[in-house]
Scaffold this active site. Structure first.
Site, PDB file in Angstrom:
ATOM      1  N   ASP A   1       0.838  -1.196   0.000  1.00  0.00           N
ATOM      2  CA  ASP A   1       0.000   0.000   0.000  1.00  0.00           C
ATOM      3  C   ASP A   1       0.875   1.248   0.000  1.00  0.00           C
ATOM      4  O   ASP A   1       1.955   1.263   0.567  1.00  0.00           O
ATOM      5  CB  ASP A   1      -0.957   0.003   1.197  1.00  0.00           C
ATOM      6  CG  ASP A   1      -0.384  -0.703   2.420  1.00  0.00           C
ATOM      7  OD1 ASP A   1       0.850  -0.846   2.522  1.00  0.00           O
ATOM      8  OD2 ASP A   1      -1.166  -1.125   3.273  1.00  0.00           O
TER       9      ASP A   1
ATOM     10  N   GLU B   1      -5.802   3.145   3.542  1.00  0.00           N
ATOM     11  CA  GLU B   1      -6.232   3.688   4.825  1.00  0.00           C
ATOM     12  C   GLU B   1      -7.697   4.114   4.836  1.00  0.00           C
ATOM     13  O   GLU B   1      -8.342   4.105   5.876  1.00  0.00           O
ATOM     14  CB  GLU B   1      -5.364   4.905   5.203  1.00  0.00           C
ATOM     15  CG  GLU B   1      -3.903   4.580   5.478  1.00  0.00           C
ATOM     16  CD  GLU B   1      -3.702   3.791   6.762  1.00  0.00           C
ATOM     17  OE1 GLU B   1      -4.695   3.519   7.462  1.00  0.00           O
ATOM     18  OE2 GLU B   1      -2.551   3.447   7.058  1.00  0.00           O
TER      19      GLU B   1
END
Length: 371
Positions: A70, A128
């Site tokens: 990520d 997130e």
């Protein structure tokens, strides 16, 4: 251009963090350095979404192994005093700069050593918040590949440096983003009967919601991270808002709790006259570690690293989306050298050598994984 080393990439990412769906310069940095590494044109770069990238390494007609990192940061102000400290109001307080650099390092090793396995390197946006995994998947790009297995890791200072931790079954909880707005009528605090106090309605809701979750027998969390209400001290607020997350080991349980929240809010509306809306955000399914992969990889990783079966965690992770699609293996990578701040802390800072450690873990997985 001369490509950055994995550590140099980590420092550059850390200095210039970008939050979910805004990772434009981050993506450009990653892609440009990958192009600089790929002097023999061994890779194909896919960018079907505005941010993030899927990098293809194909050597034969076998299925692909998917490795994911990520790339987004958090709206947190960094408190570390380091040479590569964040230069804006955001921070890689969850270690995504390390994850990205680990995957970049694995990619570098791949084009240098040419393993006889097809690999997809996924640099994912918006882990997130907002469900970047699903949105990138919805472009259809993954459906063009025969993917046999998927892998990911997450750094943590819960475990000492060099520890690898995972578990068969649920590793990370399902996470559902929930916002609740309360709509009342503002009034001067001296004349409360002339208004409908949204803040008081919100307080009633939070008290009753705590009672609701206390009777749930299985692991469950309804956590509130942000509350907004009021403008000045002498006006009872006509609006209030909470932003929270529902965590459970089953995605279905979170949706059931959401329905109960709606029922509770309707009762509070009848009592107080304060209206409400519920906004459901991204819903991350639980991360499931494939039991067959766990049995295969845990002894392999135990040979070179301190491996522990850590059980489930209530942490949410967007990789859960891929673990529902493909047999998957995810792990915690311990990076603590004595300090313990926890994820999303303004002082969370894995050491640079975590990049080499993570790359070595991925290399072991790559060597052991079947197509």
């Amino acid at each position: 251009m001369k490509p950055l080393s994995p550590t140099e990439l980590r420092h550059t990412l850390h200095r210039n963090p970008e939050i979910a769906f805004q990772e434009f310069k981050t993506t450009e940095l990653i892609v440009n350095n990958i192009r600089a590494l790929d002097r023999k044109n061994q890779l194909k770069i896919h960018q079907p979404y505005p941010t993030g990238a899927l990098i293809e390494y194909k050597i034969n007609e076998d299925p692909y192994l998917l490795f994911r990192a990520d790339i987004d940061a958090l709206p947190i102000k960094e408190e570390n005093e380091i040479d590569f400290k964040s230069q804006n109001e955001y921070m890689h307080a969850c270690g995504h700069d390390v994850h990205t650099s680990i995957l970049y390092s694995l990619l570098k090793e791949t084009i240098e050593n040419n393993p006889a396995k097809n690999i997809l390197f996924f640099f994912q946006p918006a882990e997130e918040s907002g469900g970047g995994a699903m949105k990138f998947y919805d472009t259809g790009i993954f459906e063009t590949f025969n993917i046999s297995q998927a892998f990911a890791l997450h750094v943590t200072d819960e475990y000492t440096f060099g520890t690898v931790a995972s578990t068969p079954g649920v590793l990370f909880a399902s996470a559902l983003e929930v916002d609740v707005d309360f709509y009342g009528v503002s009034s001067h605090v001296a004349f409360p009967d002339e208004g409908k106090n949204a803040f008081n309605a919100m307080r009633l809701f939070l008290d009753e919601a705590d009672k609701m979750k206390s009777v749930i027998s299985e692991p469950f969390i309804f956590g509130i991270g942000k509350i907004e209400s009021g403008f000045v001290r002498n006006i009872a607020p006509g609006h209030a808002k909470i932003q929270g997350s529902v965590r459970s080991l089953r995605a279905k349980r979170a949706l059931e709790f959401l329905a109960k929240i709606d029922e509770l809010l309707a009762k509070i509306k009848d009592t107080t006259g304060v209206n409400y809306t519920i906004t459901k955000g991204a819903h991350y399914p639980e991360v499931i570690v494939d039991e067959t992969l766990f049995k295969k990889l845990s002894p392999v990783l135990s040979e070179k690293f301190k491996f522990i079966d850590c059980g489930y965690k209530m942490t949410g992770e967007d990789f859960g989306f891929f673990s529902q699609k493909y047999p998957s293996f995810m792990l915690w990578l311990g990076v603590s050298e004595g300090e313990r701040y926890g994820l999303h802390n303004p002082k969370f800072l894995p050491p640079d050598k975590s990049v080499e450690l993570g790359k070595n873990v991925f290399m072991e997985i790559l060597s052991a994984a079947d197509m």
